[in-house]
Scaffold this motif. Structure first.
Motif, mmCIF file in Angstrom:
data_model
loop_
_atom_site.group_PDB
_atom_site.id
_atom_site.type_symbol
_atom_site.label_atom_id
_atom_site.label_comp_id
_atom_site.label_asym_id
_atom_site.label_seq_id
_atom_site.Cartn_x
_atom_site.Cartn_y
_atom_site.Cartn_z
ATOM 1 N N LEU A 97 42.048 34.536 29.913
ATOM 2 C CA LEU A 97 43.193 34.934 29.083
ATOM 3 C C LEU A 97 43.738 36.301 29.477
ATOM 4 O O LEU A 97 44.504 36.909 28.734
ATOM 5 N N THR A 98 43.354 36.775 30.656
ATOM 6 C CA THR A 98 43.886 38.053 31.149
ATOM 7 C C THR A 98 45.408 37.992 31.216
ATOM 8 O O THR A 98 45.961 37.095 31.842
ATOM 9 N N PRO A 99 46.107 38.930 30.574
ATOM 10 C CA PRO A 99 47.570 38.886 30.567
ATOM 11 C C PRO A 99 48.155 39.100 31.961
ATOM 12 O O PRO A 99 47.587 39.830 32.781
ATOM 13 N N PRO A 100 49.282 38.462 32.261
ATOM 14 C CA PRO A 100 49.929 38.653 33.568
ATOM 15 C C PRO A 100 50.226 40.114 33.875
ATOM 16 O O PRO A 100 50.183 40.534 35.040
ATOM 17 N N GLU A 101 50.527 40.907 32.842
ATOM 18 C CA GLU A 101 50.856 42.319 33.057
ATOM 19 C C GLU A 101 49.667 43.083 33.652
ATOM 20 O O GLU A 101 49.851 44.023 34.428
ATOM 21 N N THR A 102 48.450 42.702 33.281
ATOM 22 C CA THR A 102 47.267 43.346 33.835
ATOM 23 C C THR A 102 47.127 43.021 35.317
ATOM 24 O O THR A 102 46.806 43.891 36.141
ATOM 25 N N VAL A 103 47.377 41.767 35.666
ATOM 26 C CA VAL A 103 47.334 41.358 37.072
ATOM 27 C C VAL A 103 48.337 42.171 37.887
ATOM 28 O O VAL A 103 48.005 42.737 38.939
ATOM 29 N N ALA A 104 49.562 42.255 37.405
ATOM 30 C CA ALA A 104 50.613 42.984 38.119
ATOM 31 C C ALA A 104 50.278 44.465 38.244
ATOM 32 O O ALA A 104 50.560 45.095 39.274
ATOM 33 N N ARG A 105 49.657 45.030 37.214
ATOM 34 C CA ARG A 105 49.314 46.451 37.231
ATOM 35 C C ARG A 105 48.301 46.751 38.352
ATOM 36 O O ARG A 105 48.411 47.765 39.052
ATOM 37 N N VAL A 106 47.339 45.871 38.526
ATOM 38 C CA VAL A 106 46.345 46.053 39.585
ATOM 39 C C VAL A 106 47.006 45.950 40.958
ATOM 40 O O VAL A 106 46.781 46.785 41.844
ATOM 41 N N VAL A 107 47.834 44.932 41.151
ATOM 42 C CA VAL A 107 48.515 44.751 42.441
ATOM 43 C C VAL A 107 49.379 45.964 42.759
ATOM 44 O O VAL A 107 49.357 46.493 43.888
ATOM 45 N N ASP A 108 50.139 46.425 41.785
ATOM 46 C CA ASP A 108 51.020 47.576 42.015
ATOM 47 C C ASP A 108 50.235 48.803 42.461
ATOM 48 O O ASP A 108 50.679 49.558 43.335
ATOM 49 N N ALA A 109 49.064 49.015 41.862
ATOM 50 C CA ALA A 109 48.270 50.192 42.207
ATOM 51 C C ALA A 109 47.735 50.113 43.632
ATOM 52 O O ALA A 109 47.678 51.122 44.342
ATOM 53 N N VAL A 110 47.334 48.918 44.069
ATOM 54 C CA VAL A 110 46.858 48.770 45.445
ATOM 55 C C VAL A 110 48.010 48.974 46.426
ATOM 56 O O VAL A 110 47.882 49.704 47.419
ATOM 57 N N ILE A 111 49.141 48.359 46.147
ATOM 58 C CA ILE A 111 50.297 48.501 47.034
ATOM 59 C C ILE A 111 50.753 49.959 47.104
ATOM 60 O O ILE A 111 51.225 50.442 48.147
ATOM 61 N N ALA A 112 50.571 50.695 46.005
ATOM 62 C CA ALA A 112 50.965 52.105 45.979
ATOM 63 C C ALA A 112 50.029 52.995 46.781
ATOM 64 O O ALA A 112 50.304 54.176 46.962
ATOM 65 N N GLY A 113 48.895 52.432 47.248
ATOM 66 C CA GLY A 113 48.038 53.221 48.120
ATOM 67 C C GLY A 113 46.577 53.327 47.742
ATOM 68 O O GLY A 113 45.782 53.890 48.501
ATOM 69 N N SER A 114 46.183 52.790 46.596
ATOM 70 C CA SER A 114 44.769 52.832 46.214
ATOM 71 C C SER A 114 44.008 51.715 46.939
ATOM 72 O O SER A 114 44.388 50.555 46.833
ATOM 73 N N PRO A 115 42.935 52.032 47.659
ATOM 74 C CA PRO A 115 42.236 50.995 48.419
ATOM 75 C C PRO A 115 41.428 50.029 47.559
ATOM 76 O O PRO A 115 41.107 48.921 47.995
ATOM 77 N N ALA A 116 41.099 50.453 46.338
ATOM 78 C CA ALA A 116 40.336 49.602 45.423
ATOM 79 C C ALA A 116 40.719 49.967 44.000
ATOM 80 O O ALA A 116 40.785 51.146 43.654
ATOM 81 N N VAL A 117 40.974 48.943 43.181
ATOM 82 C CA VAL A 117 41.463 49.174 41.816
ATOM 83 C C VAL A 117 40.770 48.218 40.866
ATOM 84 O O VAL A 117 40.649 47.015 41.151
ATOM 85 N N VAL A 118 40.306 48.738 39.721
ATOM 86 C CA VAL A 118 39.716 47.884 38.692
ATOM 87 C C VAL A 118 40.378 48.178 37.349
ATOM 88 O O VAL A 118 40.636 49.335 37.022
ATOM 89 N N PRO A 119 40.650 47.138 36.541
ATOM 90 C CA PRO A 119 41.138 47.365 35.182
ATOM 91 C C PRO A 119 39.965 47.660 34.265
ATOM 92 O O PRO A 119 38.905 47.028 34.370
ATOM 93 N N VAL A 120 40.139 48.621 33.374
ATOM 94 C CA VAL A 120 39.021 49.051 32.532
ATOM 95 C C VAL A 120 39.471 49.270 31.088
ATOM 96 O O VAL A 120 40.657 49.464 30.805
ATOM 97 N N LEU A 121 38.479 49.267 30.203
ATOM 98 C CA LEU A 121 38.671 49.659 28.809
ATOM 99 C C LEU A 121 37.636 50.721 28.459
ATOM 100 O O LEU A 121 36.508 50.693 28.976
ATOM 101 N N PRO A 122 37.972 51.662 27.571
ATOM 102 C CA PRO A 122 36.967 52.627 27.110
ATOM 103 C C PRO A 122 35.827 51.911 26.390
ATOM 104 O O PRO A 122 36.031 50.884 25.738
#
Length: 232
Positions: free
Chosen positions: A110-135
């Motif tokens: 049930l991961t929202p599409p916006e979370t998927v897009a956020r991860v992709v955008d961060a990698v394309i912006a230059g981060s070699p590895a990206v994980v979504p997190v919660l406190p």
């Protein structure tokens, strides 16, 4: 334009769910967890390719699921291995031309599409590895081998990690070539000394592991699709 492939390892058994089949094929609202996971990935609009990795006996069934879900996006189904890392490596071979690789647990369906897009955008912006997190919101204790509390962990610097995890494809390939065991793919990348960046996750990206998680997932679906609306 970067080519982005999502790998979906879908061979893990649903034993804690009380099911004698891979968790990705457990029913949720009349569809499998894999159906819902693919929906979220495709709705992100961020992908070029999806690779679903399953046991050999479930290849045909998986292709049927993908055929009714895919639309115009290419989805390949490949046979996985005995361990999750083996399945990810099989997926990497099927996504040989991708510039960016996501690895997404079907159990986080049930991961929202916006979370998927956020991860992709961060990698394309230059981060070699990206994980979504919660406190982390619970009080955390360290314990010894006998279960006796040895201290209270400062949760301010702790995060709960979700998927999809996103990587520069070359980085993820190097990580899997160098090691084969970690609780997640980011853990393998960390061993290379490559920095792992975090982005905001989402409460609905929880992992379905126990029967109680299925109850919560049904509640989320009910909120997303009120009575009288269509669940596709």
């Amino acid at each position: 334009m970067a080519s982005v492939a999502a790998l979906v390892p879908a061979a893990g058994m649903g034993l804690r769910l009380g099911e004698n089949l891979p968790k990705a094929f457990v029913d949720l609202g009349g569809r499998t967890l894999l159906d819902w996971a693919l929906d979220g990935l495709l709705a992100s609009g961020a992908l070029s390719h999806v690779v679903v990795v399953v046991p050999e006996l479930l290849v045909d069934r998986t292709r049927e699921i993908c055929a009714r879900t895919a639309g115009d996006l290419p989805i390949d189904v490949v046979v996985g291995g005995a361990e999750r890392a083996d399945s990810v490596r099989a997926g990497l071979q099927a996504a040989a031309r991708a510039d960016v690789i996501l690895v997404h647990d079907a159990a986080r369906c049930l991961t929202p599409p916006e979370t998927v897009a956020r991860v992709v955008d961060a990698v394309i912006a230059g981060s070699p590895a990206v994980v979504p997190v919660l406190p982390v919101v619970d009080t955390m204790k360290s314990v010894d081998a006998d279960g006796v509390v040895t201290g209270t962990v400062d949760r301010a610097s702790l995060r709960s990690v979700q998927t999809p995890q996103g990587f520069d494809a070359d980085v993820l390939r190097r990580a899997h070539a160098a090691a084969d065991h970690a609780t997640d793919d980011a853990g393998l990348v960390e061993r290379l000394g490559v920095p792992v960046t975090t982005v905001a996750g989402h409460p609905e990206a929880f992992k379905i592991t126990t029967p109680m998680d299925l109850v919560l997932a049904r509640a989320v679906l009910a909120a997303r699709h009120p009575v009288g609306s269509e669940i596709r």
